[in-house]
Design a protein around this motif. Structure first.
Motif, PDB file in Angstrom:
ATOM      1  N   GLY A 162       3.223   5.845   7.496  1.00 39.29           N
ATOM      2  CA  GLY A 162       2.733   4.930   6.475  1.00 39.29           C
ATOM      3  C   GLY A 162       3.863   4.082   5.926  1.00 39.29           C
ATOM      4  N   HIS A 163       3.519   3.171   5.052  1.00 38.14           N
ATOM      5  CA  HIS A 163       4.499   2.292   4.418  1.00 38.14           C
ATOM      6  C   HIS A 163       4.393   2.469   2.914  1.00 38.14           C
ATOM      7  CE1 HIS A 163       5.525   0.103   8.075  1.00 38.14           C
ATOM      8  NE2 HIS A 163       4.261   0.258   8.406  1.00 38.14           N
ATOM      9  N   SER A 164       5.535   2.550   2.274  1.00 37.16           N
ATOM     10  CA  SER A 164       5.528   2.747   0.837  1.00 37.16           C
ATOM     11  C   SER A 164       6.862   2.326   0.267  1.00 37.16           C
ATOM     12  CB  SER A 164       5.276   4.219   0.516  1.00 37.16           C
ATOM     13  OG  SER A 164       5.509   4.474  -0.842  1.00 37.16           O
ATOM     14  N   ARG A 199       1.973  13.997   9.694  1.00 36.77           N
ATOM     15  CA  ARG A 199       1.435  14.057  11.051  1.00 36.77           C
ATOM     16  C   ARG A 199       2.315  14.976  11.885  1.00 36.77           C
ATOM     17  NH1 ARG A 199       5.107  11.562  13.963  1.00 36.77           N
ATOM     18  NH2 ARG A 199       6.286   9.840  13.133  1.00 36.77           N
ATOM     19  N   ASP A 217       0.840  -1.184   0.000  1.00 35.67           N
ATOM     20  CA  ASP A 217       0.000   0.000   0.000  1.00 35.67           C
ATOM     21  C   ASP A 217       0.884   1.245   0.000  1.00 35.67           C
ATOM     22  OD1 ASP A 217      -2.102   1.711   0.216  1.00 35.67           O
ATOM     23  OD2 ASP A 217      -2.476   1.317   2.326  1.00 35.67           O
ATOM     24  N   ASP A 218       0.767   2.080  -1.024  1.00 34.69           N
ATOM     25  CA  ASP A 218       1.582   3.287  -1.124  1.00 34.69           C
ATOM     26  C   ASP A 218       0.866   4.485  -0.517  1.00 34.69           C
ATOM     27  OD1 ASP A 218       3.738   2.094  -2.303  1.00 34.69           O
ATOM     28  OD2 ASP A 218       3.159   2.590  -4.333  1.00 34.69           O
ATOM     29  N   GLN A 219       0.471   4.378   0.719  1.00 28.09           N
ATOM     30  CA  GLN A 219      -0.220   5.462   1.406  1.00 28.09           C
ATOM     31  C   GLN A 219       0.721   6.093   2.427  1.00 28.09           C
ATOM     32  OE1 GLN A 219      -3.467   6.552   0.862  1.00 28.09           O
ATOM     33  NE2 GLN A 219      -3.377   5.205  -0.908  1.00 28.09           N
ATOM     34  N   LEU A 220       1.045   7.352   2.225  1.00 31.60           N
ATOM     35  CA  LEU A 220       1.839   8.116   3.184  1.00 31.60           C
ATOM     36  C   LEU A 220       0.976   9.245   3.720  1.00 31.60           C
ATOM     37  CD1 LEU A 220       5.227   8.448   1.277  1.00 31.60           C
ATOM     38  CD2 LEU A 220       4.642   6.845   3.089  1.00 31.60           C
ATOM     39  N   HIS A 221       1.234   9.658   4.931  1.00 33.01           N
ATOM     40  CA  HIS A 221       0.492  10.777   5.503  1.00 33.01           C
ATOM     41  C   HIS A 221       1.422  11.620   6.366  1.00 33.01           C
ATOM     42  CE1 HIS A 221       0.173   7.545   8.511  1.00 33.01           C
ATOM     43  NE2 HIS A 221       0.211   8.517   9.387  1.00 33.01           N
TER      44      HIS A 221
END
Length: 94
Positions: free
Chosen positions: A63-65, A8, A2-6
């Motif tokens: 996130g993990h990417s 924070r 899952d290429d979701q980064l955020h």
């Protein structure tokens, strides 16, 4: 993967990593180190404003990417310098 980064806010557990990356020549690399820093600087700023200030801010990247090798990272954000060409207000070109 899952290429979701955020982005924070910096958390208290990020402070040792932030200090190492900005104050230790081994952590920041030969050209990224800007000299010794008071060990309490970032902790005080974090307590005052969460490291979200007008002059500079730090954000966590979660996130993990495959784009980000580590599960989390820290990013420093600074306002862009205003573009200025020519004389200042009320000035004259020579």
């Amino acid at each position: 993967m899952d290429d979701q980064l955020h982005l924070r806010p910096v958390q208290e557990e990020d402070l040792p990593l932030l200090y190492r990356l900005t104050s230790d020549p081994l952590g920041s690399g030969e050209f990224g180190w800007s000299g010794w820093l008071d060990p309490g600087t970032y902790r005080r700023q974090w307590a005052e404003n969460g490291l979200l200030g007008e002059d500079a801010s730090f954000l966590g990247v979660g996130g993990h990417s495959r784009l980000c090798a580590a599960p989390a990272a820290l990013v420093r954000a600074e306002p862009a310098a205003p573009a200025h060409a020519g004389p200042g207000p009320g000035g004259s070109a020579r």
